[in-house]
Design a protein around this motif. Structure first.
Motif, PDB file in Angstrom:
ATOM      1  N   LEU A  84       5.619  -8.405   0.131  1.00 54.88           N
ATOM      2  CA  LEU A  84       5.962  -8.007   1.500  1.00 54.88           C
ATOM      3  C   LEU A  84       6.344  -6.419   1.265  1.00 54.88           C
ATOM      4  O   LEU A  84       6.020  -5.460   2.012  1.00 54.88           O
ATOM      5  CB  LEU A  84       6.990  -8.707   1.923  1.00 54.88           C
ATOM      6  N   THR A  85       7.223  -6.182   0.185  1.00 55.30           N
ATOM      7  CA  THR A  85       7.627  -4.922   0.089  1.00 55.30           C
ATOM      8  C   THR A  85       6.507  -3.857   0.042  1.00 55.30           C
ATOM      9  O   THR A  85       6.401  -2.758   0.433  1.00 55.30           O
ATOM     10  CB  THR A  85       8.700  -4.731  -1.194  1.00 55.30           C
ATOM     11  N   PHE A  88       3.805  -3.726   3.164  1.00 55.21           N
ATOM     12  CA  PHE A  88       4.292  -3.185   4.446  1.00 55.21           C
ATOM     13  C   PHE A  88       4.806  -1.746   4.053  1.00 55.21           C
ATOM     14  O   PHE A  88       4.581  -0.960   4.957  1.00 55.21           O
ATOM     15  CB  PHE A  88       5.373  -3.967   4.872  1.00 55.21           C
ATOM     16  N   SER A  89       5.086  -1.444   2.958  1.00 61.78           N
ATOM     17  CA  SER A  89       5.645  -0.110   2.597  1.00 61.78           C
ATOM     18  C   SER A  89       4.282   0.810   2.408  1.00 61.78           C
ATOM     19  O   SER A  89       4.146   2.034   2.838  1.00 61.78           O
ATOM     20  CB  SER A  89       6.166   0.150   1.179  1.00 61.78           C
ATOM     21  N   ALA A  90       3.207   0.295   1.841  1.00 59.58           N
ATOM     22  CA  ALA A  90       1.959   1.119   1.778  1.00 59.58           C
ATOM     23  C   ALA A  90       1.547   1.188   3.354  1.00 59.58           C
ATOM     24  O   ALA A  90       1.023   2.425   3.657  1.00 59.58           O
ATOM     25  CB  ALA A  90       1.046   0.137   1.034  1.00 59.58           C
ATOM     26  N   ILE A 147      10.298  -6.651   3.991  1.00 60.61           N
ATOM     27  CA  ILE A 147       9.529  -6.080   4.416  1.00 60.61           C
ATOM     28  C   ILE A 147       9.938  -4.628   4.920  1.00 60.61           C
ATOM     29  O   ILE A 147       9.278  -3.381   4.797  1.00 60.61           O
ATOM     30  CB  ILE A 147       9.244  -6.719   5.992  1.00 60.61           C
ATOM     31  N   ALA A 148      11.233  -4.261   5.035  1.00 59.64           N
ATOM     32  CA  ALA A 148      11.894  -2.994   5.228  1.00 59.64           C
ATOM     33  C   ALA A 148      12.311  -2.433   3.958  1.00 59.64           C
ATOM     34  O   ALA A 148      13.454  -2.815   3.636  1.00 59.64           O
ATOM     35  CB  ALA A 148      12.950  -3.047   6.303  1.00 59.64           C
ATOM     36  N   ALA A 149      11.543  -1.515   3.279  1.00 57.01           N
ATOM     37  CA  ALA A 149      12.039  -1.030   2.078  1.00 57.01           C
ATOM     38  C   ALA A 149      11.840   0.569   1.865  1.00 57.01           C
ATOM     39  O   ALA A 149      10.678   1.038   1.602  1.00 57.01           O
ATOM     40  CB  ALA A 149      11.196  -1.647   0.893  1.00 57.01           C
ATOM     41  N   PRO A 150      12.926   1.253   2.675  1.00 55.15           N
ATOM     42  CA  PRO A 150      12.751   2.566   3.032  1.00 55.15           C
ATOM     43  C   PRO A 150      12.534   3.424   1.620  1.00 55.15           C
ATOM     44  O   PRO A 150      11.701   4.337   1.545  1.00 55.15           O
ATOM     45  CB  PRO A 150      14.161   3.048   3.574  1.00 55.15           C
ATOM     46  N   LEU A 195       1.218   1.480  -6.113  1.00 53.38           N
ATOM     47  CA  LEU A 195       1.556   0.278  -5.762  1.00 53.38           C
ATOM     48  C   LEU A 195       1.983  -0.467  -6.826  1.00 53.38           C
ATOM     49  O   LEU A 195       3.128  -1.243  -6.767  1.00 53.38           O
ATOM     50  CB  LEU A 195       0.365  -0.218  -4.916  1.00 53.38           C
ATOM     51  N   ALA A 196       1.433  -0.181  -7.981  1.00 55.28           N
ATOM     52  CA  ALA A 196       1.892  -0.917  -9.280  1.00 55.28           C
ATOM     53  C   ALA A 196       3.386  -0.496  -9.714  1.00 55.28           C
ATOM     54  O   ALA A 196       3.897  -1.342 -10.067  1.00 55.28           O
ATOM     55  CB  ALA A 196       0.955  -0.727 -10.663  1.00 55.28           C
ATOM     56  N   THR A 197       3.629   0.780  -9.446  1.00 55.79           N
ATOM     57  CA  THR A 197       4.604   1.376  -9.960  1.00 55.79           C
ATOM     58  C   THR A 197       5.941   0.691  -9.210  1.00 55.79           C
ATOM     59  O   THR A 197       6.725   0.266  -9.671  1.00 55.79           O
ATOM     60  CB  THR A 197       4.758   2.910  -9.692  1.00 55.79           C
ATOM     61  N   MET A 198       5.562   0.618  -7.829  1.00 56.10           N
ATOM     62  CA  MET A 198       6.754   0.089  -6.969  1.00 56.10           C
ATOM     63  C   MET A 198       6.801  -1.191  -6.902  1.00 56.10           C
ATOM     64  O   MET A 198       7.821  -1.968  -6.729  1.00 56.10           O
ATOM     65  CB  MET A 198       6.384   0.462  -5.448  1.00 56.10           C
TER      66      MET A 198
END
Length: 277
Positions: A84-85, A88-90, A147-150, A195-198
């Motif tokens: 989810l992180t 939705f962050s992407a 979902i919300a990961a600023p 995406l892999a890093t995060m």
């Protein structure tokens, strides 16, 4: 000149080797202590494994340390929250990078400001909110808020600004592709290293999360691995340090596996970025 470059390169290798050893040393000490008895641990530091691994394993089992159940609970929470992180962050990072809309800078500034707020401040209010929703003793409050990961959005925005090419999206629109298809088919592959890093950071953060599950979960069958480790300190007469190290070691092994799995995407992205078209 070549001697100077060779000496500088050798110095860099030596420094990197020292830093690597310093990074590995805590994990090695952790694994070594998992094989030592309480008396041996109290005697001091050792870098050589001992023969108390089986005893420490039996102590874990006798104190209600259900390894596979705890690992399963931790994996469900960490995997779902990471997906989810990252997704939705992407999506948010793509919107901030590809589109110009009214209030974009203000919204981005608010998001950056949210990064500075410590999560501990909202714990009491979050707990009361989950109580009203009757979601205590559930995995949902530990997964859905991901979902919300600023901080992840901020990182991916900075990453997207270095790799985003508007021509790709414009060409796809001319072919009749809608925006979600452009995001899934074009932007996500481009963002794979970021995406892999995060994903690594998000998984590690969720896997090691202890305080929030401790507040929300009461049923021991739903305990995560970090919560099970703290049960080993319940004996006031004898603290089984070897069993504790073994329990902590079991929590670290899945993180190493996830890192080894995702790191190839980071390396692949860096290698591809270094090639000239």
């Amino acid at each position: 000149m070549q001697k100077a470059l060779r000496a500088r390169r050798t110095l860099i290798y030596v420094i990197c080797g020292i830093l690597t050893l310093l990074s590995i040393l805590p994990f090695w000490i952790l694994l070594v202590n998992a094989t030592r008895s309480v008396e041996q641990i109290r005697q001091g530091l050792s870098l050589l494994p001992s023969g108390s691994l089986v005893h420490n394993w039996h102590v874990l089992m006798n104190q209600g340390f259900n390894v596979w159940q705890g690992m399963g609970n931790s994996f469900i929470i960490a995997a779902c929250s990471t997906i989810l992180t990252v997704y939705f962050s992407a999506l948010g990072a793509y919107a901030f990078t590809a589109y110009n809309f009214k209030g974009k800078k203000l919204l981005f500034s608010v998001m950056v400001g949210l990064i500075m707020i410590p999560p501990q401040i909202s714990m009491i209010g979050f707990y009361q909110f989950m109580t009203k929703l009757n979601l205590l003793n559930s995995f949902i409050p530990l997964i859905i808020p991901s979902i919300a990961a600023p901080n992840t959005v901020f990182f991916l925005v900075e990453y997207m600004e270095t790799v985003y090419q508007p021509d790709y999206a414009d060409a796809a629109r001319l072919e009749g592709a809608h925006e979600l298809k452009i995001f899934h088919r074009i932007m996500l592959p481009i963002m794979k290293p970021g995406l892999a890093t995060m994903g690594i950071f998000a998984f590690v953060t969720s896997w090691n999360n202890f305080l929030m599950p401790l507040i929300l979960i009461n049923d021991q069958s739903k305990y995560t691995l970090p919560m099970l480790v703290q049960l080993l300190t319940a004996n006031i007469y004898r603290t089984e340090f070897g069993a504790m190290y073994l329990g902590i070691g079991l929590t670290v092994i899945p993180l190493i596996i996830i890192y080894l799995f995702l790191s190839r995407y980071i390396i692949g992205g860096v290698t591809a970025g270094g090639l000239k078209e």
